[in-house]
Design an enzyme around this catalytic site. Structure first.
Site, PDB file in Angstrom:
ATOM      1  CE  LYS A 147      -3.911  -2.013  -0.035  1.00 20.80           C
ATOM      2  NZ  LYS A 147      -3.998  -3.538   0.124  1.00 20.80           N
TER       3      LYS A 147
HETATM    4  C1  LIG Z   1      -5.333  -4.284   0.672  1.00 15.87           C
HETATM    5  C2  LIG Z   1      -7.037  -4.006   0.631  1.00 15.87           C
HETATM    6  C3  LIG Z   1      -7.819  -4.171   1.645  1.00 15.87           C
HETATM    7  C4  LIG Z   1      -7.460  -5.202   2.945  1.00 15.87           C
HETATM    8  O1  LIG Z   1      -6.343  -4.601   3.739  1.00 15.87           O
HETATM    9  P1  LIG Z   1      -5.366  -5.680   4.770  1.00 15.87           P
HETATM   10  O2  LIG Z   1      -4.828  -4.493   5.604  1.00 15.87           O
HETATM   11  O3  LIG Z   1      -4.566  -6.438   4.024  1.00 15.87           O
HETATM   12  O4  LIG Z   1      -6.496  -6.410   5.291  1.00 15.87           O
HETATM   13  C5  LIG Z   1      -9.239  -3.945   1.877  1.00 15.87           C
HETATM   14  N1  LIG Z   1      -9.519  -3.425   0.495  1.00 15.87           N
HETATM   15  C6  LIG Z   1      -8.969  -2.885  -0.150  1.00 15.87           C
HETATM   16  C7  LIG Z   1      -9.713  -2.310  -1.247  1.00 15.87           C
HETATM   17  C8  LIG Z   1      -7.620  -3.333  -0.335  1.00 15.87           C
HETATM   18  O5  LIG Z   1      -6.811  -2.893  -1.296  1.00 15.87           O
END
Ligand SMILES: *Cc1c(COP(=O)(O)O)cnc(C)c1O
Length: 400
Positions: free
Chosen positions: A200
């Site tokens: 991210k």
């Molecule tokens: C990465 C992501 C998640 C989940 O995030 P985690 O921290 O890995 O649980 C949820 N929604 C979207 C759109 C994502 O890209």
């Protein structure tokens, strides 16, 4: 691991993060301490929101959000199918049922406000929007619809830390044209959810944040995050600091001090890292715009984006698999955001798959994500753009 010339994403990690984690280790206080409190305070300040709670990841943030807002069996919650599966799974965890809403179209992969409104019925409890790629949804219209139908709004802002939406300033005077302000994603709906997973815009390895301006929701979130226990400060106020009560079925969804320390450093870097993402996106657009055989979404959104990923849309007669193979042969990693949730085996077995999501279906088979990360140099952007151009030119000349 394949040795990519240009990977899809990469982390900006340095000595500062290593020092921050070491400092926590030396302090011997590893969870629920001052570093987490400071990370929450700084994140809330950065967003301009009253409350921010650090959690284990964004998936549990979404779970807590729907729980705190009262979703349960018999309720339905509207959400996109063109998103990561956690967006819908989190609704299911509460016993509620996701109802998939179509996207706007080939220019804007975010939820269509018209389709949201069309799918509302007596069972609808809330809406979970996802700011695709860090490009904000049309929150002004979505919030209007939610208010009109008395629905809650959760923002899955996993892609969108720092992105912001032009919103009318609530003046209370309905008739006057409202002054407009930029409001950060994750602070507009009832609750915002963020991810700090490794791929991210900012990372704590695993990690997430849940944000709200509502004090009652904040209290519920804080309790559910930690076993439904009454908080220690509350105990002290009540004069029984030696024990605690459990007032709800809670969870252990906490973040630890090591990750919070990483998060503080990464949050400090976020504006500069986002600026690099802007520059890379603009460089890509300059190179790829106008090429036959593909189109670039999100060219005309008025809001402030977080530029999480760079998706392109191949024309319908082109072979996406062959394109991705070609890119791989050049050492360039690509991906698909996303295989739509309603087509997954698990969701098909639940009875999904027959819905009418024409725009989602249309782009699902031809969207491709190109590499985008802050340390990407101009020469790497040029290399990727040249490979795309070569494949496109070869494969469109024979077709037309
Ligand atoms: C990465 C992501 C998640 C989940 O995030 P985690 O921290 O890995 O649980 C949820 N929604 C979207 C759109 C994502 O890209």
């Amino acid at each position: 691991m394949t040795n990519w010339k240009v990977p899809l994403a990469d982390i900006d990690l340095g000595e500062e993060e290593i020092q921050a984690v070491n400092t926590v280790l030396r302090s011997r206080w590893l969870s629920m301490g001052p570093v987490t409190a400071e990370f929450e305070r700084c994140f809330a300040e950065y967003l301009g929101v009253r409350y921010a709670f650090a959690v284990t990841n964004c998936t549990v943030a979404l779970h807590l959000a729907h729980l705190a807002l009262g979703a349960g069996p018999g309720d339905t919650v509207l959400c996109p199918s063109l998103t990561f599966v956690a967006t819908a799974n989190a609704i299911c965890y509460t016993g509620a049922t996701p109802v998939f809403v179509d996207i706007t179209g080939t220019e804007d992969f975010n939820l269509s406000p018209e389709d949201i409104e069309a799918r509302i019925d007596a069972s609808t409890r809330g809406i979970c929007v996802m700011h695709y790629g860090g490009y904000p949804c049309d929150m002004e219209r979505i919030m209007q619809i939610a208010r009109r139908h008395d629905l809650y709004v959760v923002e899955d802002a996993a892609h969108a830390p720092g992105a912001a939406c032009w919103m009318p300033l609530q003046s209370g005077k309905e008739k006057e044209p409202a002054e407009r302000v930029l409001q950060k994603c994750g602070t507009i709906g009832d609750i915002g959810c963020f991810s700090f997973f490794a791929n991210k815009n900012m990372t704590t390895a695993e990690g997430g944040m849940i944000t709200t301006n509502n004090p009652e929701l904040a209290e519920r979130i804080q309790r559910l995050r930690s076993h439904g226990m009454t908080s220690l400060t509350w105990d002290r106020e009540q004069g029984h600091g030696f024990s605690y009560d459990v007032v709800a079925l809670g969870y252990n969804y906490r973040l630890d001090e090591l990750r919070a320390a990483l998060g503080l450093v990464q949050l400090g870097k976020l504006p500069a890292l986002t600026q690099r993402r802007v520059e890379i996106t603009l460089a890509y657009r300059e190179k790829l715009d106008g090429l036959p055989g593909l189109s670039l979404p999100f060219r005309h959104l008025p809001h402030l984006a977080a530029y999480h990923i760079f998706p392109i849309l191949l024309d319908r007669d082109l072979d996406r698999h062959a394109f991705m193979q070609f890119m791989k042969a050049q050492g360039i990693q690509t991906s698909i955001h996303y295989p739509p949730i309603h087509r997954f085996t698990h969701y098909a077995a639940m009875g999904y798959g027959g819905e009418r999501l024409p725009h989602t279906e249309d782009i699902a088979d031809r969207v491709v994500t190109l590499p985008l990360y802050p340390q990407m140099g101009r020469s790497q952007v040029d290399y990727v753009a040249a490979a795309v151009t070569e494949w496109i030119v070869t494969n469109t000349s024979s077709a037309s």
